[in-house]
Design an enzyme around this catalytic site. Structure first.
Site, PDB file in Angstrom:
ATOM      1  N   ALA A 251      45.887  33.796  47.709  1.00  0.00           N
ATOM      2  CA  ALA A 251      44.794  32.815  47.283  1.00  0.00           C
ATOM      3  C   ALA A 251      44.781  31.573  48.138  1.00  0.00           C
ATOM      4  O   ALA A 251      44.248  30.656  47.756  1.00  0.00           O
ATOM      5  CB  ALA A 251      45.240  32.380  45.816  1.00  0.00           C
TER       6      ALA A 251
ATOM      7  N   GLY B 172      42.413  31.618  50.869  1.00  0.00           N
ATOM      8  CA  GLY B 172      41.346  31.573  51.666  1.00  0.00           C
ATOM      9  C   GLY B 172      40.374  30.380  51.124  1.00  0.00           C
ATOM     10  O   GLY B 172      40.395  29.995  49.863  1.00  0.00           O
TER      11      GLY B 172
ATOM     12  N   ARG C 132      31.608  31.491  51.189  1.00  0.00           N
ATOM     13  CA  ARG C 132      30.353  31.958  50.671  1.00  0.00           C
ATOM     14  C   ARG C 132      29.902  31.642  49.060  1.00  0.00           C
ATOM     15  O   ARG C 132      28.822  31.611  48.829  1.00  0.00           O
ATOM     16  CB  ARG C 132      30.129  33.255  50.820  1.00  0.00           C
ATOM     17  CG  ARG C 132      29.892  33.642  52.281  1.00  0.00           C
ATOM     18  CD  ARG C 132      29.962  35.271  52.615  1.00  0.00           C
ATOM     19  NE  ARG C 132      31.234  35.815  52.642  1.00  0.00           N
ATOM     20  CZ  ARG C 132      31.526  37.065  52.677  1.00  0.00           C
ATOM     21  NH1 ARG C 132      30.573  38.073  52.368  1.00  0.00           N
ATOM     22  NH2 ARG C 132      32.729  37.424  52.802  1.00  0.00           N
TER      23      ARG C 132
ATOM     24  N   LYS D 173      37.689  28.926  45.564  1.00  0.00           N
ATOM     25  CA  LYS D 173      37.239  30.320  45.107  1.00  0.00           C
ATOM     26  C   LYS D 173      37.943  30.745  43.821  1.00  0.00           C
ATOM     27  O   LYS D 173      37.361  31.361  42.892  1.00  0.00           O
ATOM     28  CB  LYS D 173      36.876  31.300  46.141  1.00  0.00           C
ATOM     29  CG  LYS D 173      36.394  32.494  45.578  1.00  0.00           C
ATOM     30  CD  LYS D 173      36.149  33.484  46.777  1.00  0.00           C
ATOM     31  CE  LYS D 173      37.106  34.285  47.752  1.00  0.00           C
ATOM     32  NZ  LYS D 173      36.640  35.078  48.542  1.00  0.00           N
TER      33      LYS D 173
ATOM     34  N   GLY E 166      45.656  35.568  58.805  1.00  0.00           N
ATOM     35  CA  GLY E 166      45.819  36.992  57.992  1.00  0.00           C
ATOM     36  C   GLY E 166      46.695  37.240  57.043  1.00  0.00           C
ATOM     37  O   GLY E 166      47.419  36.486  56.547  1.00  0.00           O
TER      38      GLY E 166
ATOM     39  N   TYR F  98      45.352  39.757  44.718  1.00  0.00           N
ATOM     40  CA  TYR F  98      44.476  38.796  45.181  1.00  0.00           C
ATOM     41  C   TYR F  98      43.882  37.999  44.237  1.00  0.00           C
ATOM     42  O   TYR F  98      43.385  38.657  43.047  1.00  0.00           O
ATOM     43  CB  TYR F  98      43.489  39.491  46.249  1.00  0.00           C
ATOM     44  CG  TYR F  98      44.111  40.391  47.353  1.00  0.00           C
ATOM     45  CD1 TYR F  98      44.242  40.087  48.444  1.00  0.00           C
ATOM     46  CD2 TYR F  98      44.442  41.777  46.796  1.00  0.00           C
ATOM     47  CE1 TYR F  98      44.682  40.583  49.598  1.00  0.00           C
ATOM     48  CE2 TYR F  98      45.286  42.343  48.041  1.00  0.00           C
ATOM     49  CZ  TYR F  98      45.439  41.861  49.217  1.00  0.00           C
ATOM     50  OH  TYR F  98      46.009  42.628  50.312  1.00  0.00           O
TER      51      TYR F  98
ATOM     52  N   GLU G 281      41.517  48.615  60.521  1.00  0.00           N
ATOM     53  CA  GLU G 281      40.383  47.803  59.991  1.00  0.00           C
ATOM     54  C   GLU G 281      39.066  48.207  60.389  1.00  0.00           C
ATOM     55  O   GLU G 281      39.105  48.495  61.786  1.00  0.00           O
ATOM     56  CB  GLU G 281      40.776  46.314  60.308  1.00  0.00           C
ATOM     57  CG  GLU G 281      42.142  45.728  59.539  1.00  0.00           C
ATOM     58  CD  GLU G 281      41.761  45.755  58.018  1.00  0.00           C
ATOM     59  OE1 GLU G 281      40.690  45.356  57.716  1.00  0.00           O
ATOM     60  OE2 GLU G 281      42.604  46.418  57.315  1.00  0.00           O
TER      61      GLU G 281
ATOM     62  N   TYR H 270      26.864  14.232   7.043  1.00  0.00           N
ATOM     63  CA  TYR H 270      28.008  13.941   8.031  1.00  0.00           C
ATOM     64  C   TYR H 270      29.218  13.830   6.894  1.00  0.00           C
ATOM     65  O   TYR H 270      29.114  12.683   6.192  1.00  0.00           O
ATOM     66  CB  TYR H 270      27.876  12.752   8.750  1.00  0.00           C
ATOM     67  CG  TYR H 270      29.311  12.562   9.532  1.00  0.00           C
ATOM     68  CD1 TYR H 270      29.716  13.687  10.313  1.00  0.00           C
ATOM     69  CD2 TYR H 270      30.019  11.449   9.550  1.00  0.00           C
ATOM     70  CE1 TYR H 270      31.100  13.410  10.976  1.00  0.00           C
ATOM     71  CE2 TYR H 270      31.281  11.613   9.930  1.00  0.00           C
ATOM     72  CZ  TYR H 270      31.843  12.430  10.661  1.00  0.00           C
ATOM     73  OH  TYR H 270      33.179  12.212  11.156  1.00  0.00           O
TER      74      TYR H 270
HETATM   75  C1  UD1 Z   1      41.572  43.216  53.524  1.00  0.00           C
HETATM   76  C2  UD1 Z   1      42.297  44.277  54.211  1.00  0.00           C
HETATM   77  C3  UD1 Z   1      41.398  45.541  54.368  1.00  0.00           C
HETATM   78  C4  UD1 Z   1      40.609  45.822  52.708  1.00  0.00           C
HETATM   79  C5  UD1 Z   1      39.957  44.577  52.175  1.00  0.00           C
HETATM   80  C6  UD1 Z   1      39.786  44.806  50.847  1.00  0.00           C
HETATM   81  C7  UD1 Z   1      43.832  43.404  55.654  1.00  0.00           C
HETATM   82  C8  UD1 Z   1      44.184  43.093  57.224  1.00  0.00           C
HETATM   83  N1  UD1 Z   1      42.968  43.982  55.475  1.00  0.00           N
HETATM   84  O1  UD1 Z   1      40.466  42.724  54.410  1.00  0.00           O
HETATM   85  O2  UD1 Z   1      42.254  46.663  54.785  1.00  0.00           O
HETATM   86  O3  UD1 Z   1      39.818  46.659  52.773  1.00  0.00           O
HETATM   87  O4  UD1 Z   1      41.091  43.366  52.335  1.00  0.00           O
HETATM   88  O5  UD1 Z   1      38.929  43.732  50.203  1.00  0.00           O
HETATM   89  O6  UD1 Z   1      44.596  42.918  54.790  1.00  0.00           O
HETATM   90  N2  UD1 Z   1      43.916  35.537  52.695  1.00  0.00           N
HETATM   91  C9  UD1 Z   1      44.863  34.550  52.563  1.00  0.00           C
HETATM   92  N3  UD1 Z   1      45.617  34.323  53.805  1.00  0.00           N
HETATM   93  C10 UD1 Z   1      44.843  34.691  54.795  1.00  0.00           C
HETATM   94  C11 UD1 Z   1      44.194  35.757  54.988  1.00  0.00           C
HETATM   95  C12 UD1 Z   1      43.736  36.224  53.917  1.00  0.00           C
HETATM   96  O7  UD1 Z   1      45.286  33.958  51.314  1.00  0.00           O
HETATM   97  O8  UD1 Z   1      45.483  34.217  55.985  1.00  0.00           O
HETATM   98  C13 UD1 Z   1      43.508  36.046  51.308  1.00  0.00           C
HETATM   99  C14 UD1 Z   1      42.014  35.850  51.116  1.00  0.00           C
HETATM  100  O9  UD1 Z   1      41.967  34.609  50.430  1.00  0.00           O
HETATM  101  C15 UD1 Z   1      41.354  36.909  50.333  1.00  0.00           C
HETATM  102  C16 UD1 Z   1      42.533  38.191  50.809  1.00  0.00           C
HETATM  103  O10 UD1 Z   1      43.537  37.443  51.237  1.00  0.00           O
HETATM  104  O11 UD1 Z   1      41.390  36.753  48.953  1.00  0.00           O
HETATM  105  C17 UD1 Z   1      41.821  39.310  51.852  1.00  0.00           C
HETATM  106  O12 UD1 Z   1      41.561  38.594  52.916  1.00  0.00           O
HETATM  107  P1  UD1 Z   1      40.268  39.033  53.809  1.00  0.00           P
HETATM  108  O13 UD1 Z   1      40.340  38.245  54.863  1.00  0.00           O
HETATM  109  O14 UD1 Z   1      39.065  38.894  52.850  1.00  0.00           O
HETATM  110  O15 UD1 Z   1      40.572  40.277  54.104  1.00  0.00           O
HETATM  111  P2  UD1 Z   1      39.495  41.504  54.532  1.00  0.00           P
HETATM  112  O16 UD1 Z   1      39.125  41.164  55.879  1.00  0.00           O
HETATM  113  O17 UD1 Z   1      38.414  41.539  53.464  1.00  0.00           O
END
Ligand code: UD1
Ligand code: CA
Length: 455
Positions: A10, A12, A16, A23, A79, A101, A153, A365
């Site tokens: 959590a 990110g 958007r 979020k 990541g 997530y 990916e 009242y």
């Molecule tokens: C990720 C998956 C992808 C999957 C998709 C589903 C990876 C590398 N890829 O991609 O295979 O299909 O989810 O939605 O895992 N987050 C953090 N810290 C970070 C990065 C992300 O807390 O450093 C959290 C984000 O807030 C988000 C979630 O992890 O809630 C997913 O991250 P996001 O970057 O959206 O992953 P995707 O590129 O969508």
């Protein structure tokens, strides 16, 4: 069974959403998405919940503190693998780790239970889904035997791989021991320069650890929220499920698309709910209750066969059986109405107990008051319970009749069967069966000359 540790990503920003609120704190059915995920983790019997936070961490912590929650800070979002790495030290070696997530709020506990049940030291559980349009998602690669061997990916995928429609939901379960081996080995040599959690799948496959796939019953379960349109979409799905449950339990809904449940609502049989009713907190409607259109019911219990008529707001109240409330009534916290009571239009009550058969039918009242049985409170009665500093109580005995447009200046007590003349301002106690009249005496002056305009 290994003790379950749930890691919730959590960190990110959720740009958007165009919001100053992180979020994961945006709400579905009145509850932050992150709390939905945490409550699901608790249903699974999680020993500990590990929240990985970054953007808006203070705000998230402030409304999410709990005994079973441990935080891990991810200062920079490098990541999903890097995010999990921040919680790694807090995970016990003998644990089973479920990765969830904060922005995927509505996964069913039963689906996750299935996933977690697949985890051993020789197997990990992976939740996948098959989509008509897999654009953007990680693709599931399988070998000739159909065994999962890797996740690629979207941005790293070849055109052939992009044609695969089975995608990664991101949700997986794995033993802590394996996670602690694999996470430190992740590299960021990929299209996005990120540490991908998904790369542990190839590591598992190479190590001879089986990847057991589970799929959810319905796509909404693994739907993430990136913008307010998706948030609204999940809200509607959630509400539709609530409506279906209510109907299966014996409630008639005038329109299943126009009732909102933001909390726990229980219903008896033959409950009738008209359109645009909002339920918040813990609400119980016993059998035969009817709720009219445009009502809000929060933390209340309504007894059997009572009716709540249109546009009433009920908050923190208990209502007995065969009561009639509204239209346009407002019951505030601490209101307790016995059986066969009536609270009519434009009546507000607060911290007030009303005995069986009593009526407050119009424009009143009544606060900080105790009413006995079969009391009749006339239109326009006000309990003057507040002197600007302190609150005082009004007590009204069985069978009292309060005439219209009366002010009861508390503290004051009206004993059994007392009668109050209309238009009175009552400042002293009234004894049993007394009539109290406290208003200017009427004078009639004959032949009165109205002032006339000078010509
Ligand atoms: C990720 C998956 C992808 C999957 C998709 C589903 C990876 C590398 N890829 O991609 O295979 O299909 O989810 O939605 O895992 N987050 C953090 N810290 C970070 C990065 C992300 O807390 O450093 C959290 C984000 O807030 C988000 C979630 O992890 O809630 C997913 O991250 P996001 O970057 O959206 O992953 P995707 O590129 O969508
Ligand atoms: Ca995503």
């Amino acid at each position: 069974m290994k003790p379950l540790h749930v890691v919730i990503l959590a960190a990110g920003q959720g740009s958007r959403m165009k919001s100053s609120l992180p979020k994961v704190l945006h709400r579905i059915a009145g509850k932050p998405m992150l709390h939905h995920v945490m409550d699901t983790a608790r249903k699974l019997g999680a020993e500990r919940i590990h929240g990985v936070i970054g953007h808006g961490a203070d705000q998230v912590k402030a409304i999410t503190q709990a005994e079973d929650v441990q935080w891990a800070m991810q200062e920079q979002q490098l990541g999903t693998g890097h995010a999990v790495a921040q919680a790694l030290a807090n995970l016990p070696d003998n644990g089973c780790v479920l990765i969830l997530y904060g922005d995927v709020p509505l996964t069913r506990a039963s689906t996750l239970q299935q996933l977690v049940s697949r985890v051993t030291d020789q197997t990990i559980g992976l939740l996948t889904v098959t989509l008509d349009d897999p654009t953007g998602y990680g693709r599931i690669l399988r070998d000739d035997q159909g065994a999962v061997i890797r996740i690629v990916e979207h941005k790293d995928a070849t055109p052939d791989q992009r044609a695969i429609t089975e995608v990664n939901t991101g949700i997986l379960a794995v033993s802590a021991r394996h996670l602690k081996t694999w996470i430190p080995e992740l590299s960021n040599a990929n299209a996005q320069g990120e540490y991908y959690l998904t790369d542990i799948i190839a590591m598992a496959s190479k190590a001879g650890v089986g990847i057991e796939v589970t799929q959810p019953d319905i796509g909404f379960e693994v739907q993430g929220v990136n913008n307010r349109l998706q948030l609204a979409g999940l809200e509607r799905w959630y509400q539709q499920q609530q409506a279906e449950r209510l109907m299966s339990e014996g409630a008639t809904l005038a329109d299943p698309a126009r009732v909102d449940v933001r909390g726990d609502l229980t219903v008896g049989q033959d409950v009738l709910i008209d359109i645009n009713v909002v339920f918040e907190g813990k609400v119980a409607l016993d059998s035969g209750v009817s709720v009219g259109p445009n009502c809000v019911l929060r933390n209340c219990h309504i007894g059997a066969d009572s009716s709540i008529d249109a546009c009433s707001v009920i908050d923190g109240a208990t209502v007995g059986q065969h009561a009639r409330i509204g239209p346009f009534a407002r019951l505030r916290p601490g209101t307790e109405l016995a059986d066969h009571t009536r609270v009519g239009n434009f009546v507000e009550t607060k911290k007030t107990v009303v005995g069986e058969g009593s009526k407050i039918s119009h424009l009143s009242y009544v606060g900080d008051a105790l009413l006995g049985k079969n009391v009749n409170v006339g239109a326009g009665t006000i309990t003057c319970n507040y002197d600007g500093v302190n609150k005082y109580r009004t007590s009204i005995g069985d069978g009292v009749f309060v005439g219209s447009n009366t002010s009861l200046v508390a503290p004051v007590s009206l004993s059994e069967n007392a009668t109050i003349g209309a238009g009175s301002t009552i400042t002293r106690d009234v004894a049993e069966a007394e009539l109290a009249v406290a208003r200017g005496k009427q004078r009639n002056i004959a032949g009165w000359q109205r002032p006339a305009k000078q010509k």
